[in-house]
Motif scaffolding. Structure first.
Motif, PDB file in Angstrom:
ATOM      1  N   TYR A 393       0.834  -1.197   0.000  1.00  0.00           N
ATOM      2  CA  TYR A 393       0.000   0.000   0.000  1.00  0.00           C
ATOM      3  C   TYR A 393       0.877   1.260   0.000  1.00  0.00           C
ATOM      4  CZ  TYR A 393      -3.651  -3.284   1.414  1.00  0.00           C
ATOM      5  OH  TYR A 393      -4.529  -4.346   1.465  1.00  0.00           O
ATOM      6  N   ARG A 394       0.518   2.193  -0.866  1.00  0.00           N
ATOM      7  CA  ARG A 394       1.173   3.497  -0.832  1.00  0.00           C
ATOM      8  C   ARG A 394       0.401   4.370   0.154  1.00  0.00           C
ATOM      9  NH1 ARG A 394       1.877   4.528  -5.782  1.00  0.00           N
ATOM     10  NH2 ARG A 394       4.153   4.371  -5.805  1.00  0.00           N
ATOM     11  N   VAL A 395       1.102   4.841   1.187  1.00  0.00           N
ATOM     12  CA  VAL A 395       0.498   5.672   2.227  1.00  0.00           C
ATOM     13  C   VAL A 395       1.168   7.043   2.156  1.00  0.00           C
ATOM     14  CG1 VAL A 395       0.025   5.911   4.682  1.00  0.00           C
ATOM     15  CG2 VAL A 395       0.135   3.618   3.650  1.00  0.00           C
ATOM     16  N   ARG A 396       0.381   8.052   1.826  1.00  0.00           N
ATOM     17  CA  ARG A 396       0.934   9.395   1.624  1.00  0.00           C
ATOM     18  C   ARG A 396       0.151  10.396   2.462  1.00  0.00           C
ATOM     19  NH1 ARG A 396       2.521  10.380  -4.389  1.00  0.00           N
ATOM     20  NH2 ARG A 396       4.317   9.154  -3.710  1.00  0.00           N
ATOM     21  N   ASP A 425       8.173   9.676   9.623  1.00  0.00           N
ATOM     22  CA  ASP A 425       7.869  11.080   9.903  1.00  0.00           C
ATOM     23  C   ASP A 425       8.134  11.996   8.710  1.00  0.00           C
ATOM     24  OD1 ASP A 425      10.596  10.903  10.011  1.00  0.00           O
ATOM     25  OD2 ASP A 425      10.809  11.687  12.033  1.00  0.00           O
ATOM     26  N   ASP A 426       9.284  11.891   8.046  1.00  0.00           N
ATOM     27  CA  ASP A 426       9.588  12.774   6.923  1.00  0.00           C
ATOM     28  C   ASP A 426       9.579  11.990   5.611  1.00  0.00           C
ATOM     29  OD1 ASP A 426       9.859  14.845   8.698  1.00  0.00           O
ATOM     30  OD2 ASP A 426      12.033  14.628   8.880  1.00  0.00           O
ATOM     31  N   ALA A 427       9.899  12.674   4.516  1.00  0.00           N
ATOM     32  CA  ALA A 427       9.905  12.041   3.200  1.00  0.00           C
ATOM     33  C   ALA A 427      10.990  12.669   2.336  1.00  0.00           C
ATOM     34  CB  ALA A 427       8.536  12.201   2.520  1.00  0.00           C
ATOM     35  N   ALA A 430      11.562  12.067  -4.014  1.00  0.00           N
ATOM     36  CA  ALA A 430      11.158  10.869  -4.758  1.00  0.00           C
ATOM     37  C   ALA A 430       9.954  10.211  -4.098  1.00  0.00           C
ATOM     38  CB  ALA A 430      12.328   9.893  -4.863  1.00  0.00           C
ATOM     39  N   ASP A 431       9.937  10.187  -2.751  1.00  0.00           N
ATOM     40  CA  ASP A 431       8.783   9.637  -2.042  1.00  0.00           C
ATOM     41  C   ASP A 431       7.503  10.401  -2.376  1.00  0.00           C
ATOM     42  OD1 ASP A 431      10.432   7.820  -0.724  1.00  0.00           O
ATOM     43  OD2 ASP A 431      10.702   9.109   1.024  1.00  0.00           O
ATOM     44  N   ARG A 432       7.637  11.702  -2.586  1.00  0.00           N
ATOM     45  CA  ARG A 432       6.473  12.551  -2.848  1.00  0.00           C
ATOM     46  C   ARG A 432       6.098  12.567  -4.324  1.00  0.00           C
ATOM     47  NH1 ARG A 432       3.698  13.138   1.469  1.00  0.00           N
ATOM     48  NH2 ARG A 432       2.512  14.680   0.300  1.00  0.00           N
ATOM     49  N   GLY A 433       6.775  11.754  -5.151  1.00  0.00           N
ATOM     50  CA  GLY A 433       6.439  11.689  -6.570  1.00  0.00           C
ATOM     51  C   GLY A 433       7.026  12.810  -7.391  1.00  0.00           C
ATOM     52  N   ASP A 448       5.862  15.760   5.454  1.00  0.00           N
ATOM     53  CA  ASP A 448       4.718  14.851   5.334  1.00  0.00           C
ATOM     54  C   ASP A 448       5.216  13.469   4.921  1.00  0.00           C
ATOM     55  OD1 ASP A 448       3.100  17.010   5.873  1.00  0.00           O
ATOM     56  OD2 ASP A 448       2.613  17.405   3.773  1.00  0.00           O
ATOM     57  N   PRO A 449       5.041  12.447   5.772  1.00  0.00           N
ATOM     58  CA  PRO A 449       5.552  11.111   5.436  1.00  0.00           C
ATOM     59  C   PRO A 449       4.892  10.527   4.183  1.00  0.00           C
ATOM     60  CG  PRO A 449       4.899  11.243   7.742  1.00  0.00           C
ATOM     61  CD  PRO A 449       4.394  12.484   7.090  1.00  0.00           C
TER      62      PRO A 449
END
Length: 843
Positions: A393-396, A425-427, A430-433, A448-449
């Motif tokens: 699952y992608r959790v954003r 806790d952080d991102a 790349a995690d944020r797209g 925002d994780p």
């Protein structure tokens, strides 16, 4: 290992920097350095002046958003004196046009590029607002220049039309207007005061756009402004420096406690001299909520929102969200009371789940969007849902990036366990797209994780949400989108320059008619992507007459060279386009975006204060180039540890007789070139040398040669005409032979032999010339007629050491072999051997 673009292009960048005429730095130049005025009102036409270098003969402005059309282009006289900027930029040329702004034009920032007869410019920006523009009447007094890296403030003879540096001299303005202001350069803080008249109970809201308004390449803290609202006696009622919604740009709002005059005071937070410090101040009676709850809803659905943070109190509004999932900006309130900037929201294809305060909130099914407010200090919200162990699952989380003050921490735990299975806790970007944004850039969004959650067990899980600092409040709003992970892979360009400064030489798409342009496009899978096979690049949105070709993207690569060709009859124009990715193995869709990153107010290390994150590529078809370049297909491969010469020819046309620089911008992994090579005016052919390391990746790779005129700026490509050659296939193979040196030593004043064992790896027909290289001073080869035959198993060299030969152990000795194949000389360097030089024997 497959070839990567990163290592080869970093090498290419270093070569370009080394070729800049001995300068201690690489000047970073843009086509457009200044666009004035910085903004306009919806439904009006604004005369605009663009300044920079090599922007004469303008044809068109390409906007990334709808609603503005540029007309009536005109070249203006060049500046009498060029303006030099900190980063090496030059302001010399000026062009004028008019922006026709539609009545329904989207508010906010509009990124744009200027197409001239010879180029498509770097990005500039223009802003659109809802209110009439009122200019600040104070102007002049000082100017700023840069000398030797220092900021120098000098007086000038420009008159101050109307000072506004005190309550007494405050400029009176109407409500619901946008002040076009400027912090003028002085030796101390510039105080700008404005005056409005209010009735008791009337709302006054002020929004400042300064950091967000700026598209200057480099700056420091001069755009960090503050705003105060004062009553008629000078008492401060509201003071703001930053805001959760607009970060460094402040927002202030209040309800007038009595009838009378109120003053708006705008100045820098701390004094810092600078050039062209423009700001917009939106002043009106508009509502100014700072965040909405929930932070989004289901696509196409009517969603009831609570609007928080306005001094008049919390209000509610029902909004029908768009059908397309993604980001959405809401301008809250009745039309006449809407603020000049909106509230960012999320639109998702799945339902909202709202928290149940002080209890575990059940989630009926995933995917879902979980929404809540950490309303008090120490609060932790918990949701409960069922998962499928076989799924990821992608959790954003969406909170700080949408204007919430919440610094989110999340955890996952199976209902039957006491320990958390995962925490975040952080991102990263790349995690944020957003893989195109460099990791050095810090923004609230990275608080925002964003994670991929792979549950270890079947059944029900708990998700906990809290503030990292234990804080809370009515605006500590969050949204957590949980969905099955998809195959998401992005394409993007990279401007290989200091601090990711935009240069079209490595990140642009500018195709001359009847010619070619090649750019490296990078491929970035999102975390959670499961497809790891080859990808085909497919363009979407190219104009008629323009075609794109690209090699198949193979696993292990991080990008490919992509070539664009404009047919002879193609009309000069510009457009926005994207590149889709199609899997060549198995079934399923690749969700792809095309991204570009443009930094503004940059600082050393790439920590920009503002940037444009563009979700389409821009292509310009320009007038014909004065030359074309052809790259001859090599008939033989380049071998590991070997060299190969590529034959390059140019065809000049339309009377062009200038010099031409050639150089590839992409090499297979382990292959390199020798920097730019110049073809002088009297010649039309040249050979370009390639070298392959011992670890060059074997295979057949597509390559091109890029060629430019020699005027303008070599590093950025501004002021140069650039084209690309045809595509060739470069084969990288193993070397012809491998040599093993036997341990060797020689004494001063003596002659000795060096024996090498030969292992044949590739057949060759003619004997190869051989010589030793890397031997120390005072040691020389006896004779020069050494040959290695096609069947030889060893080769023996004879060396002589002079009485002054340097003593010691030398592990850099190598054998240089020159083979003849298909009319070409191919040089190969073998692995190293060791030579020891000993003292002479005493009698």
């Amino acid at each position: 290992m497959q070839p990567t673009l990163t290592s080869t292009l970093v090498s290419a960048l270093l070569v370009w920097v080394s070729c800049l005429g001995g300068r201690g730095f690489a000047a970073q130049q843009r086509d457009i350095e200044l666009l004035r005025p910085r903004s306009g009102q919806r439904g009006t036409t604004v005369e605009v002046i663009l300044e920079g270098r090599d922007i004469r003969n303008p044809k068109e402005v390409l906007f990334y958003r709808p609603g503005i059309k540029a007309i009536d282009f005109e070249d203006m006289p060049r500046r009498k004196r060029n303006v030099s900027l900190h980063h090496g930029g030059i302001v010399r040329d000026r062009v004028k046009c008019r922006f026709v702004i539609a009545a329904d034009c989207p508010l906010g920032e509009h990124a744009l590029r200027l197409r001239t007869a010879e180029t498509l410019s770097t990005v500039a920006t223009f802003w659109v607002g809802p209110f009439p523009i009122v200019p600040e009447l104070e102007r002049g007094g000082f100017e700023v220049t840069y000398r030797g890296g220092e900021t120098v403030v000098t007086a000038n003879d420009k008159a101050i039309v109307q000072p506004n540096n005190s309550l007494k001299t405050a400029q009176e303005i109407p409500l619901n207007c946008t002040i076009a202001g400027q912090i003028k350069v002085t030796r101390e803080l510039d105080d700008d005061y404005f005056c409005v008249r209010l009735k008791k109970g009337q709302r006054l809201s002020v929004e400042i756009d300064s950091v967000r308004l700026c598209d200057k390449a480099y700056a420091e803290s001069e755009y960090d402004l503050m705003v105060r609202i004062l009553d008629q006696d000078g008492k401060v009622l509201v003071e703001q420096d930053d805001s959760d919604l607009h970060v460094q740009d402040p927002i202030a709002s209040m309800i007038a406690p009595h009838e009378g005059k109120y003053f708006i005071h705008i100045r820098q937070q701390l004094f810092k001299a600078g050039r062209w410090i423009y700001y917009r101040a939106h002043v009106g009676g508009f509502r100014r909520p700072l965040i909405a709850y929930p932070l989004g809803g289901r696509a196409g659905a009517a969603t009831r929102l609570r609007l928080l943070g306005d001094p008049g109190g919390t209000t509610q509004q029902v909004v029908t969200l768009p059908e397309k999932p993604g980001d959405f900006t809401l301008f809250p309130g009745p039309k006449r009371e809407q603020p000049p900037s909106g509230l960012p929201l999320r639109v998702s294809p799945y339902p909202n789940v709202l928290e149940k305060p002080d209890q575990v909130t059940p989630v009926q099914a995933l995917p879902a969007a979980l929404n809540g407010v950490i309303a008090r200090k120490g609060q932790e919200d918990v949701f409960r849902f069922s998962v499928d162990k076989k799924k990821r699952y992608r959790v954003r989380v969406f909170a700080r990036g949408l204007g919430s003050p919440l610094d989110t921490r999340i955890w996952f735990r199976h209902v039957g366990d006491e320990k958390n299975e995962m925490e975040a806790d952080d991102a990263t970007w790349a995690d944020r797209g957003k893989p195109v944004v460099p990791n050095s850039l810090q923004r609230p969004e990275l608080l925002d994780p964003s994670v991929i959650f792979a549950p270890r067990q079947e059944g029900e899980y708990l998700l906990g949400i809290a503030d990292m600092r234990g804080l809370g409040g009515e605006r500590f709003v969050y949204r957590v989108e949980i969905e099955p992970a998809k195959d998401v892979i992005h394409t993007h360009t990279v401007s290989w320059a200091n601090d990711r400064f935009e240069i079209n030489r490595t990140a642009g798409f500018i195709v001359p008619r009847n010619n070619r342009w090649t750019t490296n496009v990078y491929i970035a899978p999102e975390r959670g992507n499961a497809y790891e096979g080859p990808l085909r690049l497919v363009p979407r949105g190219l104009p008629d007459g323009v075609t794109m070709t690209a090699p198949l993207f193979q696993p292990g690569m991080n990008g490919v060279p992509v070539q664009f060709v404009a047919a002879p009859g193609t009309r000069p124009q510009s457009c926005l386009f994207s590149i889709d990715l199609v899997r060549t193995e198995g079934e399923g869709k690749i969700h792809a975006t095309s991204q570009a990153y443009i930094p503004f107010i940059n600082h050393s290390g790439g920590r920009s204060w503002h940037h444009a994150h563009l979700m389409q590529f821009a292509l310009g078809v320009i007038d014909s180039s004065p030359f074309t370049v052809e790259l001859e297909q090599p008939s033989i491969p380049i071998s590991q540890s070997g060299e190969l010469k590529l034959k390059v020819s140019v065809r000049r046309q339309n009377g062009f007789q200038g010099a031409i620089d050639i150089q590839p911008d992409w090499y297979p992994n382990g292959v390199s070139g020798g920097g730019a090579v110049t073809i002088p005016p009297e010649k039309s052919e040249v050979e370009y040398s390639l070298s392959a390391s011992p670890r060059a990746t074997p295979g057949t790779w597509k390559m091109t040669m890029n060629a430019t005129t020699t005027g303008g700026d070599a590093y950025s490509g501004v002021g140069r005409v650039r084209v690309s050659s045809n595509v060739i296939e470069l084969a990288v193979g193993s070397p012809y032979v491998a040599l093993k040196f036997k341990p060797s030593a020689v004494r001063r004043g003596q002659v000795t032999e060096i024996h090498c064992e030969v292992k044949h790896l590739q057949p060759f027909k003619q004997p190869a010339r051989a010589r030793l290289v890397g031997i120390p001073r005072g040691v020389s080869l006896v004779g020069d007629q050494y040959r290695l035959g096609p069947n030889d198993k060893k080769i023996v060299f004879k060396i002589r050491a002079s009485p002054e030969a340097l003593l010691g152990r030398y592990p850099q000795m190598r054998c240089e072999l020159t083979f003849q194949e298909a009319g070409q000389s191919i040089r190969q360097l073998t692995e190293n051997g060791v030579l020891r030089v000993d003292p002479a024997v005493k009698d």
